[in-house]
Design a protein around this motif. Structure first.
Motif, PDB file in Angstrom:
ATOM      1  N   ALA A   1     -24.061  18.616  28.253  1.00 33.16           N
ATOM      2  CA  ALA A   1     -22.856  18.810  28.919  1.00 33.16           C
ATOM      3  C   ALA A   1     -22.642  19.166  30.291  1.00 33.16           C
ATOM      4  O   ALA A   1     -21.881  19.449  31.058  1.00 33.16           O
ATOM      5  CB  ALA A   1     -21.474  19.443  28.060  1.00 33.16           C
ATOM      6  N   LEU A   2     -23.905  20.255  30.639  1.00 34.00           N
ATOM      7  CA  LEU A   2     -23.906  20.569  32.051  1.00 34.00           C
ATOM      8  C   LEU A   2     -24.888  19.839  32.902  1.00 34.00           C
ATOM      9  O   LEU A   2     -25.061  20.302  34.182  1.00 34.00           O
ATOM     10  CB  LEU A   2     -24.489  22.171  32.126  1.00 34.00           C
ATOM     11  CG  LEU A   2     -23.910  23.281  31.016  1.00 34.00           C
ATOM     12  CD1 LEU A   2     -24.458  24.430  31.248  1.00 34.00           C
ATOM     13  CD2 LEU A   2     -22.371  23.430  31.870  1.00 34.00           C
TER      14      LEU A   2
ATOM     15  N   THR B   1     -14.329  23.342  27.170  1.00 35.50           N
ATOM     16  CA  THR B   1     -14.922  22.870  28.379  1.00 35.50           C
ATOM     17  C   THR B   1     -15.263  23.728  29.311  1.00 35.50           C
ATOM     18  O   THR B   1     -15.882  23.454  30.298  1.00 35.50           O
ATOM     19  CB  THR B   1     -14.273  21.661  28.910  1.00 35.50           C
ATOM     20  OG1 THR B   1     -12.777  22.266  29.315  1.00 35.50           O
ATOM     21  CG2 THR B   1     -13.755  20.319  27.847  1.00 35.50           C
ATOM     22  N   ARG B   2     -14.489  24.916  29.041  1.00 38.31           N
ATOM     23  CA  ARG B   2     -14.890  26.078  30.058  1.00 38.31           C
ATOM     24  C   ARG B   2     -15.329  27.478  29.412  1.00 38.31           C
ATOM     25  O   ARG B   2     -14.291  27.629  28.417  1.00 38.31           O
ATOM     26  CB  ARG B   2     -13.649  26.334  31.000  1.00 38.31           C
ATOM     27  CG  ARG B   2     -13.887  27.498  32.220  1.00 38.31           C
ATOM     28  CD  ARG B   2     -12.930  27.434  33.117  1.00 38.31           C
ATOM     29  NE  ARG B   2     -11.853  28.257  32.347  1.00 38.31           N
ATOM     30  CZ  ARG B   2     -10.695  28.040  32.000  1.00 38.31           C
ATOM     31  NH1 ARG B   2     -10.225  26.863  32.062  1.00 38.31           N
ATOM     32  NH2 ARG B   2      -9.978  28.765  31.297  1.00 38.31           N
TER      33      ARG B   2
ATOM     34  N   LEU C   1     -18.060  22.232  31.798  1.00 41.16           N
ATOM     35  CA  LEU C   1     -18.777  21.337  30.755  1.00 41.16           C
ATOM     36  C   LEU C   1     -18.140  19.998  31.397  1.00 41.16           C
ATOM     37  O   LEU C   1     -16.977  19.772  31.463  1.00 41.16           O
ATOM     38  CB  LEU C   1     -18.530  21.518  29.475  1.00 41.16           C
ATOM     39  CG  LEU C   1     -19.806  22.608  28.838  1.00 41.16           C
ATOM     40  CD1 LEU C   1     -19.523  23.988  29.530  1.00 41.16           C
ATOM     41  CD2 LEU C   1     -19.764  22.643  27.365  1.00 41.16           C
ATOM     42  N   ALA C   2     -19.009  18.782  31.114  1.00 39.34           N
ATOM     43  CA  ALA C   2     -18.490  17.429  31.509  1.00 39.34           C
ATOM     44  C   ALA C   2     -17.811  17.003  30.144  1.00 39.34           C
ATOM     45  O   ALA C   2     -16.828  15.961  30.333  1.00 39.34           O
ATOM     46  CB  ALA C   2     -19.701  16.762  31.739  1.00 39.34           C
ATOM     47  N   ARG C   3     -18.093  17.575  29.089  1.00 35.33           N
ATOM     48  CA  ARG C   3     -17.501  17.444  27.765  1.00 35.33           C
ATOM     49  C   ARG C   3     -17.248  18.486  26.991  1.00 35.33           C
ATOM     50  O   ARG C   3     -18.111  19.321  26.933  1.00 35.33           O
ATOM     51  CB  ARG C   3     -17.933  16.072  27.093  1.00 35.33           C
ATOM     52  CG  ARG C   3     -19.320  16.197  26.660  1.00 35.33           C
ATOM     53  CD  ARG C   3     -20.141  15.248  26.039  1.00 35.33           C
ATOM     54  NE  ARG C   3     -21.415  15.355  25.715  1.00 35.33           N
ATOM     55  CZ  ARG C   3     -22.365  15.264  26.295  1.00 35.33           C
ATOM     56  NH1 ARG C   3     -22.246  15.094  27.562  1.00 35.33           N
ATOM     57  NH2 ARG C   3     -23.658  15.704  25.741  1.00 35.33           N
ATOM     58  N   PRO C   4     -16.511  18.427  26.065  1.00 34.62           N
ATOM     59  CA  PRO C   4     -16.407  19.846  24.913  1.00 34.62           C
ATOM     60  C   PRO C   4     -17.584  19.915  24.301  1.00 34.62           C
ATOM     61  O   PRO C   4     -18.367  19.060  23.835  1.00 34.62           O
ATOM     62  CB  PRO C   4     -15.244  19.592  24.054  1.00 34.62           C
ATOM     63  CG  PRO C   4     -14.534  18.215  24.758  1.00 34.62           C
ATOM     64  CD  PRO C   4     -15.467  17.396  25.701  1.00 34.62           C
ATOM     65  N   ASP C   5     -17.963  21.186  24.279  1.00 36.02           N
ATOM     66  CA  ASP C   5     -19.065  21.495  23.369  1.00 36.02           C
ATOM     67  C   ASP C   5     -18.798  22.992  22.560  1.00 36.02           C
ATOM     68  O   ASP C   5     -19.033  24.056  23.343  1.00 36.02           O
ATOM     69  CB  ASP C   5     -20.586  21.540  24.076  1.00 36.02           C
ATOM     70  CG  ASP C   5     -21.852  21.678  23.133  1.00 36.02           C
ATOM     71  OD1 ASP C   5     -21.842  22.264  22.119  1.00 36.02           O
ATOM     72  OD2 ASP C   5     -22.839  21.550  23.853  1.00 36.02           O
ATOM     73  N   ILE C   6     -18.887  22.961  21.412  1.00 40.54           N
ATOM     74  CA  ILE C   6     -18.438  24.299  20.697  1.00 40.54           C
ATOM     75  C   ILE C   6     -19.779  25.186  20.573  1.00 40.54           C
ATOM     76  O   ILE C   6     -19.577  26.316  20.007  1.00 40.54           O
ATOM     77  CB  ILE C   6     -17.809  24.051  19.272  1.00 40.54           C
ATOM     78  CG1 ILE C   6     -18.922  23.160  18.262  1.00 40.54           C
ATOM     79  CG2 ILE C   6     -16.508  23.406  19.385  1.00 40.54           C
ATOM     80  CD1 ILE C   6     -18.225  23.040  16.941  1.00 40.54           C
TER      81      ILE C   6
END
Length: 559
Positions: free
Chosen positions: A166-167, A120-121, A192-197
């Motif tokens: 997510a941004l 998330t960051r 990020l508003a939610r996880p994104d790999i």
């Protein structure tokens, strides 16, 4: 200046263990480790792999490289929908991250990055010492501005917005306040508003070219300011695209990677018929093919040109659009009809006839065995008689399916193979073959057609671009809240083993709904005249001009 070294992500210890036990291979290990912020050399050392060394083959300075490739008209790079477009601008518009043929993601304009445990960051560290062609320093503000541009959902055909949801603030269609923070001249943090790999892998995709603040839209050749080793000279769509080395620009990459070696690069368009490519090669008009396909692979071998090959997740998708506006009587909105179409097609036959058996049979789920979290669902059923009965029962046996493909060799042959099998099942099929420029102007608007999809490093990337509800490149019209929810869940899971169970559900949904006939994964080839260094085929069709040069004594400048 001391270079920043990011800490190892917690998941890397598990990756090393998987590599040591043989559960994953080199490519998968490098993709996963470098996505999480580990440098390729460090990853190799940690994993006990041989560290790729800079090629010791001597490279001559100068020369004009002539590349056979479709030459596309260009607009805003975030709307690029073909890898060749990125090749035309890559010499002067660079990327934050570069995807390597071995699966590693390497920092370019970024030196490195850090990812927190739940993705998330992201902390992005800009490579110091980079300058734009106008002499201005490249800084974190340039990175922030470009990422904010990617997040603009109001920009026409902006596929990057789908990659950075997510941004995005859903209320404004723009980047959320505080989502992109400039910490100092060389540091940007993404919240990020939610996880994104997939954030880092998406930064390497061809629509993610980095633009100068003076760019105001339209053809990037008209602005021409980048950070790369070349400058744009001219663009004549359908004919040629020409770049020349920016001799007045001190390119940052010379000290880091070596090069640039070439004085001039010409992309030359010989159309989509490989016979014309072969003739150009025999006449000495070109040095390198963008790609070699089908029977012409052996033909190019026969004239003595040097072949290169790479495995990839490049594919063709035969899709029936579920959009209600396609026709008054649209059988493709019927799940049983779509499943029946797939049931009538033997994918192995498509591979043999479409690409001369060069690749792997696929399973209609658009996740490749070389992807980190691919789930093996077993073979597809093939029953033409049952397919006919299903379509008869749904009242569409009299319907004429017009299958549209582009006019290049392997896609045309694959479309022909699909059409022949559907006819053998008792269905009515017309074939329509259109020129490439016509096809790509309307590629999402055909009711029943075949589309090439590029290789991408991670399994979740294409699923988000092609099958998420409302995605810019969702050509099937497929929309399923459960699929979207599972895709969000998969994007949270950096560990491929944990993600694989979710991928099995996602792949299963595509198969159960008959969303696509996706017959095979292509092994990719190109050929060159034997006088080039570092011209190997890339799995995502990228041409990294800063790496390529001529062998000593081979430099020629055509009149």
């Amino acid at each position: 200046m001391t270079q920043h070294s990011p800490p190892h992500h917690p998941a890397t210890a598990g990756l090393v263990a998987e590599l040591a036990t043989g559960r994953i291979g080199r490519r998968e290990f490098l993709t996963r480790a470098t996505t999480l912020g580990m440098g390729a050399a460090t990853a190799c050392l940690l994993g006990g792999l041989a560290v790729p060394a800079r090629a010791d083959t001597a490279i001559a300075l100068g020369g004009t490289l002539r590349i056979q490739q479709t030459v596309w008209p260009l607009d805003d790079p975030r709307s690029f929908d073909w890898a060749g477009m990125g090749n035309q601008t890559r010499g002067f518009l660079e990327y934050l991250v570069e995807y390597q043929a071995d699966g590693a993601l390497r920092g370019m304009l970024l030196h490195d990055w850090e990812v927190n445990e739940d993705a998330t960051r992201y902390v992005l560290h800009v490579r110091p010492g980079i300058r734009w062609h106008d002499g201005a320093a490249f800084t974190a503000r340039d990175v922030s501005r470009n990422i904010a541009r990617w997040c603009d959902t109001t920009a026409p055909a902006n596929s990057m917005a789908n990659r950075f949801t997510a941004l995005v603030d859903l209320a404004t269609g723009m980047a959320r306040d505080g989502a992109i923070r400039v910490e100092d001249e060389l540091t940007v943090t993404l919240h990020l508003a939610r996880p994104d790999i997939a954030v880092i892998a998406n930064m390497a995709d061809y629509p993610a070219a980095i633009l100068h603040e003076s760019y105001a839209g339209g053809d990037p050749f008209a602005d021409g300011i980048g950070t790369g080793p070349f400058r744009p000279v001219s663009l004549d769509p359908g004919r040629s695209c020409i770049l020349e080395q920016a001799t007045d620009h001190d390119w940052w990459g010379s000290e880091v990677f070596g090069g640039p070696w070439l004085e001039r690069v010409e992309f030359l368009d010989y159309g989509t018929n490989p016979s014309d490519w072969l003739a150009a090669a025999q006449a000495g008009e070109i040095d390198l093919l963008y790609q070699s396909v089908g029977d012409f692979i052996e033909a190019m071998n026969g004239i003595g040109w040097a072949p290169t090959r790479v495995d990839s997740a490049d594919t063709i998708v035969i899709r029936a659009s579920q959009r209600p506006d396609m026709s008054v009587r649209n059988p493709y909105r019927n799940t049983r009809v779509r499943r029946a179409l797939a049931l009538a097609v033997d994918n192995a036959i498509c591979l043999e006839l479409g690409h001369d058996g060069r690749g792997m049979v696929a399973q209609n789920d658009h996740v490749c065995p070389i992807h980190p979290a691919h789930a093996e669902l077993g073979p597809l059923p093939h029953d033409p008689a049952e397919a006919r009965q299903e379509i008869l029962a749904e009242g569409f046996l009299d319907f004429v399916h017009e299958l549209v493909t582009i006019d290049d060799e392997w896609q045309r042959n694959t479309g022909d193979a699909v059409a022949a099998q559907l006819r053998d099942a008792g269905l009515r099929v017309d074939r329509r073959i259109v020129a490439g420029d016509t096809f790509w102007q309307n590629w999402m608007d055909y009711p029943f057609s075949g589309t090439q999809w590029n290789h991408r490093p991670l399994d979740v990337q294409v699923l988000g671009l092609a099958y998420r509800s409302g995605a810019v490149w969702n050509e099937t019209g497929f929309a399923d809240p459960d699929f979207d929810r599972l895709l969000d869940q998969a994007n949270r899971l950096a560990d491929a083993d944990a993600r694989r169970d979710v991928m099995a559900e996602l792949q299963g949904i595509l198969r159960a709904n008959g969303v696509i006939i996706q017959p095979y994964w292509r092994a990719l080839y190109n050929h060159h005249n034997g006088q080039l260094v570092n011209a190997e085929k890339h799995p995502a069709h990228e041409i990294h001009l800063h790496k390529i040069g001529f062998r000593p004594g081979a430099v020629t400048d055509p009149e």
